[in-house]
Design a protein around this motif. Sequence first.
Motif, PDB file in Angstrom:
ATOM      1  N   MET A  55       0.832  -1.197   0.000  1.00  0.00           N
ATOM      2  CA  MET A  55       0.000   0.000   0.000  1.00  0.00           C
ATOM      3  C   MET A  55       0.873   1.255   0.000  1.00  0.00           C
ATOM      4  SD  MET A  55      -3.023  -1.144   2.649  1.00  0.00           S
ATOM      5  CE  MET A  55      -1.941  -2.060   3.756  1.00  0.00           C
ATOM      6  N   THR A  56       0.282   2.366  -0.380  1.00  0.00           N
ATOM      7  CA  THR A  56       0.989   3.637  -0.416  1.00  0.00           C
ATOM      8  C   THR A  56       0.868   4.339   0.927  1.00  0.00           C
ATOM      9  OG1 THR A  56       0.575   3.887  -2.777  1.00  0.00           O
ATOM     10  CG2 THR A  56       1.132   5.889  -1.554  1.00  0.00           C
ATOM     11  N   PHE A  57       1.982   4.834   1.433  1.00  0.00           N
ATOM     12  CA  PHE A  57       1.961   5.615   2.674  1.00  0.00           C
ATOM     13  C   PHE A  57       1.507   7.029   2.352  1.00  0.00           C
ATOM     14  CE2 PHE A  57       3.805   8.408   5.881  1.00  0.00           C
ATOM     15  CZ  PHE A  57       3.457   7.753   7.048  1.00  0.00           C
ATOM     16  N   SER A  58       0.479   7.483   3.026  1.00  0.00           N
ATOM     17  CA  SER A  58      -0.063   8.811   2.759  1.00  0.00           C
ATOM     18  C   SER A  58       0.603   9.851   3.628  1.00  0.00           C
ATOM     19  CB  SER A  58      -1.571   8.840   3.009  1.00  0.00           C
ATOM     20  OG  SER A  58      -2.059  10.161   2.887  1.00  0.00           O
ATOM     21  N   LYS A  59       0.913  11.000   3.045  1.00  0.00           N
ATOM     22  CA  LYS A  59       1.498  12.115   3.783  1.00  0.00           C
ATOM     23  C   LYS A  59       0.433  13.085   4.289  1.00  0.00           C
ATOM     24  CE  LYS A  59       5.174  14.054   2.089  1.00  0.00           C
ATOM     25  NZ  LYS A  59       6.142  14.699   1.168  1.00  0.00           N
ATOM     26  N   ARG A  60      -0.822  12.829   3.991  1.00  0.00           N
ATOM     27  CA  ARG A  60      -1.877  13.771   4.374  1.00  0.00           C
ATOM     28  C   ARG A  60      -2.274  13.560   5.833  1.00  0.00           C
ATOM     29  NH1 ARG A  60      -6.592  14.020   0.024  1.00  0.00           N
ATOM     30  NH2 ARG A  60      -7.112  15.794   1.351  1.00  0.00           N
ATOM     31  N   ASN A  61      -2.012  14.559   6.646  1.00  0.00           N
ATOM     32  CA  ASN A  61      -2.281  14.448   8.076  1.00  0.00           C
ATOM     33  C   ASN A  61      -3.779  14.308   8.372  1.00  0.00           C
ATOM     34  OD1 ASN A  61       0.404  14.801   8.312  1.00  0.00           O
ATOM     35  ND2 ASN A  61       0.328  16.779   9.337  1.00  0.00           N
ATOM     36  N   HIS A  62      -4.076  13.425   9.311  1.00  0.00           N
ATOM     37  CA  HIS A  62      -5.410  13.276   9.890  1.00  0.00           C
ATOM     38  C   HIS A  62      -6.461  12.768   8.902  1.00  0.00           C
ATOM     39  CE1 HIS A  62      -3.564  15.375  13.163  1.00  0.00           C
ATOM     40  NE2 HIS A  62      -3.461  16.502  12.478  1.00  0.00           N
ATOM     41  N   LYS A  63      -6.057  12.307   7.737  1.00  0.00           N
ATOM     42  CA  LYS A  63      -7.038  11.787   6.773  1.00  0.00           C
ATOM     43  C   LYS A  63      -7.322  10.321   7.066  1.00  0.00           C
ATOM     44  CE  LYS A  63      -8.077  11.349   1.849  1.00  0.00           C
ATOM     45  NZ  LYS A  63      -9.403  11.955   1.995  1.00  0.00           N
ATOM     46  N   ARG A  64      -8.589   9.947   7.038  1.00  0.00           N
ATOM     47  CA  ARG A  64      -8.999   8.575   7.290  1.00  0.00           C
ATOM     48  C   ARG A  64      -9.097   7.823   5.963  1.00  0.00           C
ATOM     49  NH1 ARG A  64     -14.256   8.191  10.099  1.00  0.00           N
ATOM     50  NH2 ARG A  64     -13.470   6.401  11.255  1.00  0.00           N
ATOM     51  N   TYR A  65      -8.546   6.603   5.961  1.00  0.00           N
ATOM     52  CA  TYR A  65      -8.573   5.765   4.772  1.00  0.00           C
ATOM     53  C   TYR A  65      -9.290   4.454   5.090  1.00  0.00           C
ATOM     54  CZ  TYR A  65      -5.314   8.920   2.457  1.00  0.00           C
ATOM     55  OH  TYR A  65      -4.743  10.023   1.876  1.00  0.00           O
ATOM     56  N   THR A  66      -9.787   3.829   4.054  1.00  0.00           N
ATOM     57  CA  THR A  66     -10.549   2.592   4.201  1.00  0.00           C
ATOM     58  C   THR A  66      -9.622   1.381   4.158  1.00  0.00           C
ATOM     59  OG1 THR A  66     -12.498   3.604   3.178  1.00  0.00           O
ATOM     60  CG2 THR A  66     -12.399   1.195   3.204  1.00  0.00           C
ATOM     61  N   TYR A  67      -9.805   0.480   5.141  1.00  0.00           N
ATOM     62  CA  TYR A  67      -8.973  -0.730   5.238  1.00  0.00           C
ATOM     63  C   TYR A  67      -9.865  -1.938   5.467  1.00  0.00           C
ATOM     64  CZ  TYR A  67      -4.931   2.324   6.037  1.00  0.00           C
ATOM     65  OH  TYR A  67      -3.944   3.284   5.917  1.00  0.00           O
ATOM     66  N   THR A  68      -9.539  -3.031   4.791  1.00  0.00           N
ATOM     67  CA  THR A  68     -10.066  -4.326   5.195  1.00  0.00           C
ATOM     68  C   THR A  68      -9.199  -4.833   6.341  1.00  0.00           C
ATOM     69  OG1 THR A  68      -8.644  -5.600   3.707  1.00  0.00           O
ATOM     70  CG2 THR A  68     -10.756  -4.813   2.814  1.00  0.00           C
TER      71      THR A  68
END
Length: 245
Positions: free
Chosen positions: A128-141
């Motif tokens: 997966m890609t590591f996101s640099k966007r602070n405090h953003k919620r992403y969807t995970y299984t």
Amino acid sequence: IQAIYDAGSIRNNAFSLCFTRTGGSLSLGGSYMQQHRESMRFSPLTTIGSGNMYSVNVVEVRVGDICIACRNTSAGENSNSADQEIPETLKIFSDGKGTILDSGTTDTYLPAMLDPYFRKAWKETSGMTFSKRNHKRYTYTYTDFQNLPQITFVLEGMGEGDKDGVVFVVEPVAYMEDVPIDATGNAVPWTGTTKLTNRIYLEEQHGAVLGANSMLGYDILFDIGGKRVGMARADCSGSTTSVIE
């Protein structure tokens, strides 16, 4: 703590913290060893200074099994390399304030210099890609979550038993926010997807901050008098305050 020690209320000028997501314990004068799941190991405090900052010396950092900051290699190379030069990606942990253990900071902040190495290792380890966007919620299984890497810090050891360093592992359940957990702090499997927030940031210009989320599941002793920090995996689920006689 200093005032309590000076008043003779505790034997040692020390305290320990054992955190969970929902509570934990504070021990004055030492650590509450009944919580420990392993023997405590010790690393020297490099500074005990202004603002009650407690700094440690980081000698290795790994994302999963990939070493991104090693004493004897360039970032991401095999740790058996004969190159003994300390890379800049490791030196940066000692820059400025150094690397501080800070329970007053909720999240963990790593050197901005590590960004490309961290992101590459994250991708190789998790897919997966590591996101640099602070405090953003992403969807995970739940499978996505299981594929997330441990982040391992090796601190300088203190004494013969710890000459190879003190290994300090930050689990995904600690650095990801909103993970469903049970009473002991372990992740509870879920079906479908859920939204999580990554609370590791790659933005410190000088040194690093290992915040409260990195400490989850450890009893961490701040031995001010002994100028050392102790770490042991522990059951921190009992919310208590104790005085070590």
